[in-house]
Design an enzyme around this catalytic site. Structure first.
Site, mmCIF file in Angstrom:
data_model
loop_
_atom_site.group_PDB
_atom_site.id
_atom_site.type_symbol
_atom_site.label_atom_id
_atom_site.label_comp_id
_atom_site.label_asym_id
_atom_site.label_seq_id
_atom_site.Cartn_x
_atom_site.Cartn_y
_atom_site.Cartn_z
ATOM 1 C CD GLU A 180 42.921 44.418 43.542
ATOM 2 O OE1 GLU A 180 43.503 43.770 42.665
ATOM 3 O OE2 GLU A 180 41.725 44.207 43.839
ATOM 4 C CB SER A 188 46.978 40.704 32.342
ATOM 5 O OG SER A 188 45.958 41.583 31.956
ATOM 6 C CE LYS A 226 40.370 40.832 44.634
ATOM 7 N NZ LYS A 226 40.802 41.391 43.331
ATOM 8 C CB CYS A 236 38.215 33.687 45.328
ATOM 9 S SG CYS A 236 39.241 34.409 44.065
ATOM 10 C CD GLU A 254 43.424 38.407 32.511
ATOM 11 O OE1 GLU A 254 43.979 39.017 33.427
ATOM 12 O OE2 GLU A 254 42.730 37.392 32.719
ATOM 13 C CD GLU A 294 47.236 42.526 28.665
ATOM 14 O OE1 GLU A 294 46.276 42.563 29.462
ATOM 15 O OE2 GLU A 294 48.411 42.726 29.007
ATOM 16 C CD GLU A 327 49.858 51.311 42.152
ATOM 17 O OE1 GLU A 327 49.017 51.159 43.064
ATOM 18 O OE2 GLU A 327 51.064 51.084 42.309
ATOM 19 C CB CYS A 376 42.036 38.113 38.801
ATOM 20 S SG CYS A 376 41.632 38.197 37.072
#
Ligand code: SF4
Ligand code: SF4
Length: 463
Positions: free
Chosen positions: A246, A204, A243, A388, A164, A167, A251, A184
């Site tokens: 996710e 990102s 999560k 978190c 990241e 990037e 993907e 994230c």
């Protein structure tokens, strides 16, 4: 496998009193219903942050009887039927049966990763003080439960910073799309996909640390341990209910292998430890396994609001200037205000940053970006109140007066753990250096791109 929004978060209509405290904390107004009547969740709007679970105080004690028996309620939730704790109206569907099956399957090689926020909170489930730091006991408990490798999401957080940070530097120096958003927090990503699809290119392309860890388990980890990827069962212990969503995204799959097979929240791991009869507080301190369990202090900071930004600045400064950063403690990104702005002077480059906690706080900024008025380069967003550590899968703090203390202590344990590490910058982690030298090549290179980056897409619901 889930391509659409699913109902991971639920409200038990038999237990819900209709107090609507959950609606007050929901960042996307996904909770619907009249005051005094059972509420329901609009699953298309819901970003699965689990904040409704944390605030809900309507519960069934172990002595009460309902139309649906306590055992059936526990089974519906995938919680152990032996659990002797109250069960609340707002809850998430768990993954314990899948993980227990993998742990007893002699064909499966189980690799587990622990998110940074888990080690500053799990001890609370075993009567230790709020915010107790317990990485060694956590590693020991996972080993006693029978996981073959005790690895760490913090390692993948260091990897995320390599990708990241590179990037960001590439977007700044080569004229890419700015501002760049961190990717994230899965609830934040889902929010952009459904509410601001026109801004998706600002995210990102990095996978989150959870997903990067899962990818590395079934490639580099498979090689290191001499096992076939087919036999690896990849488990993530997370402070976050989103999560789970996710990890099921199509993907998040590399060459036919889903990166993460099952996600347990911090609370679910505690159920597993209790069910196994492990006395957590008297466990010896043990280490995480190498190579995918070695981390820097920067990687650990990901669990606090501002932590991804602080870790990124530590590395981006040195990538841009080729000089050591004068002070690794970046105070201005820390704190609890909803929006924190600042500028990093890295040689001749001025990187303007914004840190946001709470999705409601990001809406005015996104509207400014849509109008073309953004004057900054990099934005970190976390959905939960202080990052978190306050995630929807963390231990529930039953007394409202204790919530602030829990969050404060979990954050201070986070910074203490960072200071205790030998390496405090992601790019100095020796195992990260080895992985690029022996396996990945370079950040943003062909292999890194294939394994560690992804694409985000517009979702069904758009305002
Ligand atoms: S999980 Fe989060 S977004 Fe979904 S209903 Fe609960 S508070 Fe709202
Ligand atoms: S789910 Fe819990 S917090 Fe929400 S209205 Fe029902 S009882 Fe209240």
């Amino acid at each position: 496998m889930v391509d659409k929004d699913t109902d991971i978060i639920k409200i038990d209509a038999e237990l819900c009193t209709g107090c609507r405290r959950c609606a007050e904390v929901c960042p996307v107004d996904a909770i619907e219903g009249k005051q005094g009547t059972p509420q329901f969740i609009n699953v298309e709007k819901c970003v699965m942050c689990g904040q409704c679970i944390q605030i809900c105080s309507a519960y069934a004690s172990i002595f009460e009887e309902y139309r649906t028996s306590r055992e059936d309620k526990l089974r519906e939730r995938n919680m152990p039927v032996t659990l002797e704790e109250p069960i609340f109206a707002a809850y998430n569907i768990g993954d314990l049966p899948k993980v227990k099956e993998a742990l007893t399957n002699t064909e499966a090689f189980t690799m587990v990763q622990c998110a940074p926020a888990v080690r500053v909170a799990i001890a609370e489930e075993f009567g230790m003080p709020l915010g107790s730091l317990a990485p060694g006991k956590l590693a020991a408990a996972l080993r006693q439960l029978g996981f073959n490798r005790i690895y760490d999401t913090n390692f993948a957080a260091d990897l995320t910073i390599m990708e990241e940070g590179s990037e960001l530097v590439q977007r700044i120096t080569e004229g890419g799309l700015l501002p760049m958003f961190t990717s994230c927090c899965p609830a934040w990503v889902k929010f952009v996909e459904q509410e601001y699809p026109e801004l998706i290119p600002h995210l990102s392309s990095c996978k989150s640390p959870q997903q990067m860890a899962g990818t590395m388990f079934k490639t580099y980890g498979a090689q290191a341990d001499g096992v076939e990827p087919d036999n690896i069962y990849s488990v993530a212990i997370m402070p976050c209910t989103c999560k789970k969503f996710e990890s099921q995204r199509p993907e998040m799959n590399t060459d036919g292998y889903q990166n993460v097979d099952a996600v347990l929240t911090t609370r679910e791991l505690a159920y597993l430890i209790k069910e196994a009869g492990i006395d957590f507080s008297s466990l010896p301190e043990e280490d995480f396994d190498k190579p995918l369990g070695m981390y820097s202090g920067a990687g650990h900071l990901f669990c606090a609001t501002g932590g991804v930004m602080e870790a990124a600045i530590r590395t981006a400064y040195e990538l841009i200037t080729n000089e050591p950063i004068p002070n690794v403690n970046i105070q201005y990104v820390r704190g609890s205000q909803g929006v924190r702005r600042g500028v990093v002077h890295a040689g001749d480059v001025k990187v303007k940053t914004v840190v946001v906690s709470g999705l409601k706080n990001v809406v005015p900024i996104l509207e400014e970006i849509k109008k073309g008025n953004a004057d900054f380069h990099f934005m970190e967003v976390m959905t939960c109140p202080v990052g978190c550590v306050s995630g929807g899968g963390q231990p529930k703090v039953l007394l409202p007066k204790d919530t602030e203390i829990a969050y404060k202590n979990r954050i201070s344990s986070t910074y203490r753990h960072d200071e205790e590490q030998t390496y405090r910058k992601s790019h100095e982690n020796p195992e990260i250096k080895a992985i690029y030298k022996n396996f990945l090549g370079e950040p943003l290179g062909h292999k890194s791109h294939h394994l560690l980056h992804t694409e985000y897409k517009q979702r069904g619901y758009c305002k």
